[in-house]
Design a protein around this motif. Structure first.
Motif, mmCIF file in Angstrom:
data_model
loop_
_atom_site.group_PDB
_atom_site.id
_atom_site.type_symbol
_atom_site.label_atom_id
_atom_site.label_comp_id
_atom_site.label_asym_id
_atom_site.label_seq_id
_atom_site.Cartn_x
_atom_site.Cartn_y
_atom_site.Cartn_z
ATOM 1 N N GLU A 1 0.790 -1.226 0.000
ATOM 2 C CA GLU A 1 0.000 0.000 0.000
ATOM 3 C C GLU A 1 0.825 1.279 0.000
ATOM 4 O OE1 GLU A 1 -3.068 0.561 -0.339
ATOM 5 O OE2 GLU A 1 -4.205 -1.237 0.178
ATOM 6 N N ASP A 2 1.987 1.282 0.653
ATOM 7 C CA ASP A 2 2.657 2.575 0.898
ATOM 8 C C ASP A 2 4.138 2.315 1.176
ATOM 9 O OD1 ASP A 2 3.297 5.154 1.517
ATOM 10 O OD2 ASP A 2 1.836 5.382 3.140
ATOM 11 N N LYS A 3 4.910 2.098 0.093
ATOM 12 C CA LYS A 3 6.306 1.690 0.255
ATOM 13 C C LYS A 3 7.143 2.720 1.001
ATOM 14 C CE LYS A 3 6.403 -1.158 -3.946
ATOM 15 N NZ LYS A 3 4.975 -0.935 -4.291
ATOM 16 N N ARG A 4 6.817 4.002 0.869
ATOM 17 C CA ARG A 4 7.604 5.053 1.541
ATOM 18 C C ARG A 4 6.893 5.556 2.809
ATOM 19 N NH1 ARG A 4 8.695 5.461 -3.835
ATOM 20 N NH2 ARG A 4 6.719 6.507 -4.290
ATOM 21 N N PHE A 5 6.106 4.676 3.423
ATOM 22 C CA PHE A 5 5.338 5.060 4.608
ATOM 23 C C PHE A 5 6.231 5.616 5.715
ATOM 24 C CE2 PHE A 5 3.655 3.680 8.817
ATOM 25 C CZ PHE A 5 2.549 4.516 8.880
ATOM 26 N N GLN A 6 7.377 5.015 5.921
ATOM 27 C CA GLN A 6 8.253 5.453 7.011
ATOM 28 C C GLN A 6 8.975 6.761 6.689
ATOM 29 O OE1 GLN A 6 8.160 4.165 9.842
ATOM 30 N NE2 GLN A 6 7.271 2.123 9.523
ATOM 31 N N GLN A 7 8.998 7.188 5.413
ATOM 32 C CA GLN A 7 9.740 8.390 5.037
ATOM 33 C C GLN A 7 8.861 9.632 4.896
ATOM 34 O OE1 GLN A 7 10.428 5.329 3.158
ATOM 35 N NE2 GLN A 7 11.956 5.054 4.789
ATOM 36 N N HIS A 8 7.623 9.490 4.427
ATOM 37 C CA HIS A 8 6.819 10.690 4.163
ATOM 38 C C HIS A 8 6.108 11.168 5.439
ATOM 39 C CE1 HIS A 8 3.040 8.488 4.380
ATOM 40 N NE2 HIS A 8 3.461 7.610 3.454
ATOM 41 N N SER A 9 5.485 12.342 5.327
ATOM 42 C CA SER A 9 4.787 12.956 6.463
ATOM 43 C C SER A 9 3.279 12.974 6.242
ATOM 44 C CB SER A 9 5.291 14.386 6.676
ATOM 45 O OG SER A 9 6.659 14.392 6.995
ATOM 46 N N GLY A 10 2.769 11.909 5.675
ATOM 47 C CA GLY A 10 1.338 11.802 5.449
ATOM 48 C C GLY A 10 0.960 11.821 3.996
ATOM 49 N N VAL A 11 1.794 12.481 3.152
ATOM 50 C CA VAL A 11 1.534 12.570 1.718
ATOM 51 C C VAL A 11 2.812 12.157 0.984
ATOM 52 C CG1 VAL A 11 0.881 14.029 -0.213
ATOM 53 C CG2 VAL A 11 -0.137 14.431 2.055
ATOM 54 N N ASP A 12 2.685 11.196 0.048
ATOM 55 C CA ASP A 12 3.814 10.744 -0.760
ATOM 56 C C ASP A 12 3.762 11.500 -2.081
ATOM 57 O OD1 ASP A 12 5.741 9.469 -2.210
ATOM 58 O OD2 ASP A 12 5.085 7.438 -1.697
ATOM 59 N N PHE A 13 4.564 12.593 -2.159
ATOM 60 C CA PHE A 13 4.487 13.448 -3.350
ATOM 61 C C PHE A 13 4.957 12.726 -4.596
ATOM 62 C CE2 PHE A 13 4.495 16.542 0.110
ATOM 63 C CZ PHE A 13 3.419 17.346 -0.261
ATOM 64 N N LEU A 14 5.924 11.822 -4.486
ATOM 65 C CA LEU A 14 6.355 11.061 -5.663
ATOM 66 C C LEU A 14 5.204 10.207 -6.196
ATOM 67 C CD1 LEU A 14 9.940 9.911 -4.573
ATOM 68 C CD2 LEU A 14 9.322 11.686 -6.239
ATOM 69 N N ALA A 15 4.521 9.537 -5.288
ATOM 70 C CA ALA A 15 3.386 8.723 -5.714
ATOM 71 C C ALA A 15 2.260 9.595 -6.252
ATOM 72 C CB ALA A 15 2.892 7.885 -4.534
ATOM 73 N N LEU A 16 2.099 10.772 -5.660
ATOM 74 C CA LEU A 16 1.056 11.691 -6.116
ATOM 75 C C LEU A 16 1.341 12.163 -7.535
ATOM 76 C CD1 LEU A 16 -1.526 13.211 -5.334
ATOM 77 C CD2 LEU A 16 -0.063 15.055 -4.457
ATOM 78 N N ALA A 17 2.607 12.491 -7.815
ATOM 79 C CA ALA A 17 2.985 12.929 -9.156
ATOM 80 C C ALA A 17 2.798 11.813 -10.174
ATOM 81 C CB ALA A 17 4.434 13.413 -9.148
ATOM 82 N N ARG A 18 3.221 10.589 -9.782
ATOM 83 C CA ARG A 18 3.055 9.450 -10.694
ATOM 84 C C ARG A 18 1.590 9.192 -10.994
ATOM 85 N NH1 ARG A 18 1.213 5.025 -9.540
ATOM 86 N NH2 ARG A 18 1.569 5.295 -7.302
ATOM 87 N N ALA A 19 0.755 9.242 -9.984
ATOM 88 C CA ALA A 19 -0.671 8.974 -10.171
ATOM 89 C C ALA A 19 -1.312 10.045 -11.038
ATOM 90 C CB ALA A 19 -1.373 8.890 -8.816
#
Length: 786
Positions: free
Chosen positions: A72-90
């Motif tokens: 579900e969220d590979k960078r869960f431990q790194q982001h602060s609630g929003v994964d901007f890389l995933a957001l840009a890809r999506a």
């Protein structure tokens, strides 16, 4: 002006951001869970809204965490609630495809969405999720966010949360799930409908195996674990959740309406074995018309409940036979189960010793006519034997000596919460089942008795203890203990001899591979059968009967409840020793060997241990010095014989009514020698020469009807000083016959009040007023218990 507007807008945005999360994210109802002392699930209730939604988890297992983050969220431990890389890809994928083909929701955003009950997916809703996800990360740690997700994610059907899903699909806790099972549950919230049996099986298997392949590729899973995981099949239909202690869960849920996790002191292994025993025994009892039973096991050292069977297990609660009722908590007639507590109380008060003789002859207390279970009389028995054989008349006599009010106060001090009426209302029938108590209260009381009996001088308990069913409960009741270890030990020691006469008149005892101090009880009308036993380690309480209260012939504590008691003890660890006599709390006294009272200087004595605080001071009433002539055959006095020719003897003498029954069981009992003929007229010879054993003064007699409908007879009984004396019997001044040697007279008086007169050859006469009752309802006057 623009600055002010900007400042206001900024303030409003800041205020919204700060208060964007409610104090409680989820306001949903939860299931009630019952866990054993090791955290294993015993029973569960579905939530009020029909969902299997367990209370929030304390932690999320590592396997599920790894699989979930990877899926579900590979960078869960790194982001602060929003994964901007995933957001840009999506965003790129969706624009290029002109439709939504992928999302960018982080686990934090999904928690926000779950807390808002999954509103429609719109752009404005996505913005709200983004902002609140940031706020969520500022309030909660990563572990807490994972717990929120795992506790509230949907897992298909009416299953919500990881823990409920683990039990419903795999019948075990999340910590025990394999890699394949953890991966399956990690992908399921993404499309919960895939879990439906018979549909979508290949799609669900494919999604699970793709995730397992990713875990293996990223070195999060070994090759062996991966190969074993992909070989596992998908689960079939959902499992039924455990129902190992449903009645306890019902009781606790009624006390705590909001769904929660009850961490109990129960042991799942003992509980399972006891359920099997109760189910098997319950089926046998049902053939006899007995539908309900309950068993409680307490640890005497900690007062923790080890097992709790509130009723017959695995029954359909929709039936009208009371199977849904927690009979451990329901008050029922106590039968004879309070007798050991009276025995202990009277030892403590210095009113008796274990060997003190107590009268066992027909008796009437203002219309209350107790009867022994076997309808026999023994004349006199020791208090210890009266307890062991559960004789009703001697125990009623003891309660009369102690007083109902002080004994009732002692019972309330012990925690008998259902004894709420006045002492006058209970009367002497209290000791025979005239009051009510629950199996819980009785078992805890016996556990206190055992706990006090096992105390040593260095580890004394000041307070009565109360049972602990939750790990958070306290054992200390706050009520000062009023029973010494010495009195408790003497009582437990007496309970080792518990038995009862069988139908053939012989003693029947249960043999067991372990030592158990135990007591049975049967309430009036054979409505309740009790058996309570204790060792230094455990107390086991058993109740058998019908919840609706109807009695059944043959329902007795010995026949119905005692076998369950001993079979339950066989499931428990063996005794780690036995109660050691607390000599540090005892004194030694010399008592008369044949009556248990302090010596008057004439009787043969033996040494007995008594509670140090009891101060027993009753001198024997049964030993008297008599004077015989030189032959030793005749009683004399100084008026008819010279002192030089007299010999003085100590003689054990019971009252005539007691002696008549007593000598039937004691062949060595010697009646007083007769007076020499020339001493008959002396003043010293004017002792009671005649006694009427039955009826007693003021007694109410019940005449039963025979099978043919005719009234039965009652048998009057008298005891003269000389067995061969001729007695003349009169009823209401009308002569009804004579007796010689065997002084019994069978009569059938009419209903109403009468007067019996018995006269011997010497002119001694005894009169007794009595009343005859002939209706069935009057049988209630005769309380029978055992």
């Amino acid at each position: 002006m623009k600055g002010i507007v900007l400042l206001v807008v900024t303030g409003l945005v800041g205020w919204w951001y700060f208060y964007s999360l409610p104090t409680a994210l989820f306001l949903t109802t939860h299931s009630h869970l019952l866990l054993d002392r090791h955290g294993k699930l015993l029973s569960a209730h579905i939530a009020a809204d029909g969902q299997w939604r367990f209370p929030e988890m304390d932690s999320v297992p590592d396997k599920f965490t790894t699989a979930l983050i990877q899926f579900e969220d590979k960078r869960f431990q790194q982001h602060s609630g929003v994964d901007f890389l995933a957001l840009a890809r999506a965003t790129y994928d969706n624009l290029s495809q002109q439709r939504v083909v992928s999302g960018a929701s982080t686990l934090s955003m999904q928690v926000i969405r779950l807390s808002r009950s999954n509103p429609p997916r719109t752009l404005s809703e996505k913005v709200v999720e983004l902002l609140r996800a940031w706020r969520l990360e500022s309030r909660y740690s990563k572990d807490e966010i994972l717990k929120l997700y795992a506790s509230h994610a949907p897992f298909g059907g009416n299953v919500v949360g990881l823990e409920a899903a683990a039990w419903r699909y795999f019948a075990r806790s999340p910590e025990q799930l394999s890699w394949a099972e953890s991966a399956l549950l990690a992908v399921l919230p993404n499309n919960p409908a895939l879990i439906h049996p018979g549909r979508n099986r290949e799609r669900l298997l494919s999604k699970r195996n793709r995730l397992l392949k990713q875990l293996f590729t990223r070195n999060l899973l070994s090759k062996l674990d991966y190969e074993l995981a992909v070989a596992e099949p998908l689960p079939d239909a959902p499992h039924v959740l455990p129902r190992l202690a449903p009645h306890l869960l019902d009781t606790l849920a009624a006390q705590h309406p909001t769904g929660q996790r009850f961490r109990t002191t129960l042991d799942v292994n003992v509980q399972q074995q006891l359920n099997t025993l109760a189910q098997r025994t319950g089926e046998q009892l049902a053939l006899e018309g007995v539908q309900n039973l309950a068993v409680l096991v307490l640890d005497n050292r900690t007062f923790e409940v080890v097992a709790y069977v509130g009723n017959r297990p695995d029954m359909d609660f929709s039936t009208d036979q009371g199977h849904a009722i927690d009979m451990i908590q329901r008050p029922r007639s106590t039968g004879s189960t309070l007798k050991p507590l009276l025995f202990a109380d009277m030892l403590e008060q210095g009113l008796i010793t274990p060997d003190s003789l107590v009268a066992d002859v027909p008796v009437n207390y203002s219309g209350f006519t107790p009867q022994n279970y076997n309808r026999h009389y023994h004349g006199s028995v020791s208090a210890r034997e009266a307890l062991a054989r559960s004789l009703n008349i001697p125990l009623v006599n003891l309660l009369s000596l102690r007083g109902v009010e002080p004994f009732l106060m002692q019972l309330r001090q012990l925690g008998f919460t259902h004894l709420t009426r006045s002492a006058q209302d209970y009367g002497l029938s209290l000791i025979l089942g005239g009051g009510e108590a629950s199996l819980w209260d009785l078992s805890v009381a016996y556990a206190n008795l055992a706990q006090r009996a096992s105390q040593d001088q260095q580890h004394q308990q000041t307070f009565w203890q109360q049972g602990r069913v939750l790990l958070t409960d306290k054992a200390d009741s706050g009520r000062i203990a009023t029973l010494s270890s010495a009195a408790a030990w003497l009582t437990v020691d007496a309970l080792l001899d518990v038995a009862r006469p069988g139908d053939d008149g012989y003693w029947e005892k249960f043999s067991s591979s372990r030592k158990v101090a135990w007591k049975t009880g049967t309430s009036y009308g054979q409505r309740d059968a009790w058996a309570i036993g204790t060792t230094p380690d455990y107390t086991v309480g058993v109740w058998v009967g019908n919840a609706a209260g109807e009695g059944r012939a043959g329902l007795t504590g010995t026949q119905s409840a005692a076998p369950i008691l001993f079979n339950t003890f066989s499931l428990l660890p063996p005794n780690r020793g036995w109660f050691q006599r607390p000599d540090w709390q005892m004194s030694q006294v010399d008592i008369c060997r044949d009556d248990g009272y302090l010596s008057n200087g004439s009787c043969v004595t033996k040494t007995l241990h008594l509670p140090l605080s009891s101060h027993f001071a009753r001198i024997t009433p049964y030993h008297q010095l008599i004077h015989l002539d030189a032959s030793g055959q005749w009683r004399v006095t100084s008026d008819c014989e010279s002192v030089a020719n007299m010999q003085t003897r100590d003689w054990f003498v019971l009252p005539p009514d007691q002696a008549s029954f007593y000598q039937q069981f004691h062949a060595d009992y010697l009646p007083l020698p007769p007076w020499r003929a020339d001493c008959q007229t002396s003043e010293s010879g004017q002792q009671e020469a005649l006694s009427v054993v039955y009826p007693q003064e003021g007694m109410q007699i019940y005449l039963p009807r025979e099978l043919d409908g005719k009234l039965g007879q009652t048998i009057f009984r008298a005891v003269p000083s000389h067995q061969e004396a001729l007695l003349y019997w009169h009823l209401d001044n009308q002569f009804i016959g004579t007796t010689q040697t065997f002084h019994q007279q069978a009569v059938q008086p009419s209903a109403g009040k009468h007067r019996l007169t018995v006269v011997d050859e010497a002119g001694n006469r005894v009169e007794r007023a009595f009343e005859v009752l002939v209706t069935a309802e009057s049988a209630g006057k005769r309380r029978i218990s055992k």
